[in-house]
Write a protein that holds these residues in place. Structure first.
Motif, PDB file in Angstrom:
ATOM      1  N   PHE A  75       0.857  -1.181   0.000  1.00 49.70           N
ATOM      2  CA  PHE A  75       0.000   0.000   0.000  1.00 49.70           C
ATOM      3  C   PHE A  75       0.888   1.223   0.000  1.00 49.70           C
ATOM      4  O   PHE A  75       1.985   1.204   0.571  1.00 49.70           O
ATOM      5  CB  PHE A  75      -0.856   0.065   1.279  1.00 49.70           C
ATOM      6  N   ASP A  76       0.404   2.323  -0.601  1.00 50.32           N
ATOM      7  CA  ASP A  76       1.111   3.597  -0.476  1.00 50.32           C
ATOM      8  C   ASP A  76       0.085   4.725  -0.426  1.00 50.32           C
ATOM      9  O   ASP A  76      -1.042   4.580  -0.871  1.00 50.32           O
ATOM     10  CB  ASP A  76       2.130   3.808  -1.591  1.00 50.32           C
ATOM     11  N   ASP A  77       0.505   5.829   0.166  1.00 52.11           N
ATOM     12  CA  ASP A  77      -0.385   6.973   0.341  1.00 52.11           C
ATOM     13  C   ASP A  77       0.470   8.226   0.422  1.00 52.11           C
ATOM     14  O   ASP A  77       1.596   8.192   0.934  1.00 52.11           O
ATOM     15  CB  ASP A  77      -1.198   6.796   1.629  1.00 52.11           C
ATOM     16  N   TYR A  97       3.955   3.979   3.474  1.00 50.01           N
ATOM     17  CA  TYR A  97       4.043   2.687   2.788  1.00 50.01           C
ATOM     18  C   TYR A  97       3.779   1.563   3.779  1.00 50.01           C
ATOM     19  O   TYR A  97       4.168   1.648   4.945  1.00 50.01           O
ATOM     20  CB  TYR A  97       5.440   2.486   2.194  1.00 50.01           C
ATOM     21  N   LEU A  98       3.134   0.520   3.306  1.00 49.62           N
ATOM     22  CA  LEU A  98       2.939  -0.683   4.103  1.00 49.62           C
ATOM     23  C   LEU A  98       3.131  -1.877   3.173  1.00 49.62           C
ATOM     24  O   LEU A  98       2.499  -1.951   2.117  1.00 49.62           O
ATOM     25  CB  LEU A  98       1.546  -0.719   4.719  1.00 49.62           C
ATOM     26  N   ASN A  99       4.047  -2.774   3.520  1.00 44.44           N
ATOM     27  CA  ASN A  99       4.304  -3.992   2.757  1.00 44.44           C
ATOM     28  C   ASN A  99       4.035  -5.180   3.666  1.00 44.44           C
ATOM     29  O   ASN A  99       4.525  -5.227   4.797  1.00 44.44           O
ATOM     30  CB  ASN A  99       5.757  -4.042   2.279  1.00 44.44           C
ATOM     31  N   ALA A 100       3.269  -6.135   3.179  1.00 44.60           N
ATOM     32  CA  ALA A 100       2.920  -7.325   3.964  1.00 44.60           C
ATOM     33  C   ALA A 100       3.312  -8.574   3.182  1.00 44.60           C
ATOM     34  O   ALA A 100       2.996  -8.704   1.998  1.00 44.60           O
ATOM     35  CB  ALA A 100       1.427  -7.349   4.258  1.00 44.60           C
ATOM     36  N   PHE A 101       4.020  -9.477   3.873  1.00 40.65           N
ATOM     37  CA  PHE A 101       4.490 -10.725   3.278  1.00 40.65           C
ATOM     38  C   PHE A 101       4.040 -11.898   4.154  1.00 40.65           C
ATOM     39  O   PHE A 101       4.590 -12.099   5.237  1.00 40.65           O
ATOM     40  CB  PHE A 101       6.024 -10.739   3.193  1.00 40.65           C
ATOM     41  N   PRO A 102       3.050 -12.685   3.724  1.00 39.68           N
ATOM     42  CA  PRO A 102       2.629 -13.837   4.519  1.00 39.68           C
ATOM     43  C   PRO A 102       3.416 -15.097   4.153  1.00 39.68           C
ATOM     44  O   PRO A 102       3.895 -15.240   3.033  1.00 39.68           O
ATOM     45  CB  PRO A 102       1.159 -14.005   4.113  1.00 39.68           C
ATOM     46  N   TRP A 129       5.016 -10.957   7.898  1.00 41.31           N
ATOM     47  CA  TRP A 129       6.006  -9.922   8.167  1.00 41.31           C
ATOM     48  C   TRP A 129       5.459  -8.658   7.545  1.00 41.31           C
ATOM     49  O   TRP A 129       5.135  -8.624   6.354  1.00 41.31           O
ATOM     50  CB  TRP A 129       7.368 -10.289   7.565  1.00 41.31           C
ATOM     51  N   VAL A 130       5.284  -7.606   8.357  1.00 45.51           N
ATOM     52  CA  VAL A 130       4.698  -6.355   7.889  1.00 45.51           C
ATOM     53  C   VAL A 130       5.675  -5.224   8.161  1.00 45.51           C
ATOM     54  O   VAL A 130       6.149  -5.060   9.290  1.00 45.51           O
ATOM     55  CB  VAL A 130       3.346  -6.069   8.587  1.00 45.51           C
ATOM     56  N   GLU A 131       5.976  -4.460   7.115  1.00 43.70           N
ATOM     57  CA  GLU A 131       6.840  -3.292   7.254  1.00 43.70           C
ATOM     58  C   GLU A 131       5.997  -2.052   7.005  1.00 43.70           C
ATOM     59  O   GLU A 131       5.314  -1.956   5.980  1.00 43.70           O
ATOM     60  CB  GLU A 131       7.978  -3.339   6.235  1.00 43.70           C
ATOM     61  N   ALA A 140      12.627   9.292   7.986  1.00 49.72           N
ATOM     62  CA  ALA A 140      11.810   8.105   7.719  1.00 49.72           C
ATOM     63  C   ALA A 140      11.570   7.395   9.037  1.00 49.72           C
ATOM     64  O   ALA A 140      12.503   7.145   9.801  1.00 49.72           O
ATOM     65  CB  ALA A 140      12.515   7.169   6.743  1.00 49.72           C
ATOM     66  N   LEU A 141      10.312   7.096   9.315  1.00 56.31           N
ATOM     67  CA  LEU A 141       9.935   6.333  10.505  1.00 56.31           C
ATOM     68  C   LEU A 141       9.513   4.952  10.036  1.00 56.31           C
ATOM     69  O   LEU A 141       8.656   4.815   9.176  1.00 56.31           O
ATOM     70  CB  LEU A 141       8.786   7.010  11.237  1.00 56.31           C
TER      71      LEU A 141
END
Length: 142
Positions: A75-77, A97-102, A129-131, A140-141
């Motif tokens: 996701f991005d915004d 940004y949100l990246n999810a890897f199952p 794993w979610v970044e 950057a946080l």
């Protein structure tokens, strides 16, 4: 980043869907859209069109399969926001940004329907794993 995601989505669209590579193995590559809900909706507002899953299953009985599933959803915004972190307040245009890897293991039971369609009941367990990252100017946080 967008060019890489667009290229990845294009390559996935060209791949075949569910197929049987061998008599006893089932593979699938799927492309998906996702909508943020709950606490994620408070962080990101946009729908994501960049998600895919790779899944493989193998029969362990006449109507039961086991398998593994992995994937990636991003996701991005971009928006102007006020962000408080501890005792500091940051104001400006933020890129989120949100990246999810199952990585999931699953069991599925295939129920006969008497036609070419098939009803499948299943469950997956595993880890994600979610970044999550917020960019604001030089900071950057994550």
């Amino acid at each position: 980043m967008k060019r890489t995601c667009l290229l990845g989505a294009l390559l996935l669209a060209l791949l075949p869907g569910p197929s049987r590579a061998a008599e006893d193995t089932w593979w699938a590559v799927t492309w998906s859209a996702s909508t943020p809900v709950g606490a994620t909706r408070n962080y990101l507002k946009n729908v994501s069109w960049l998600g895919f899953t790779l899944e493989g299953r193998r029969p362990v009985g006449p109507s039961t399969t086991v398998g593994l599933s992995t994937g990636w959803t991003t996701f991005d915004d971009k928006a102007w926001r006020i962000q408080e972190v501890g005792e500091s307040t940051f104001t400006g245009t933020q890129f989120r940004y949100l990246n999810a890897f199952p990585l999931l293991a699953g069991v599925h039971h295939h129920l006969p329907t008497g036609s070419s369609a098939e009803l499948v009941l299943g469950a997956n367990v595993g880890a994600w794993w979610v970044e999550r990252r917020t960019d604001l100017g030089l900071y950057a946080l994550s």
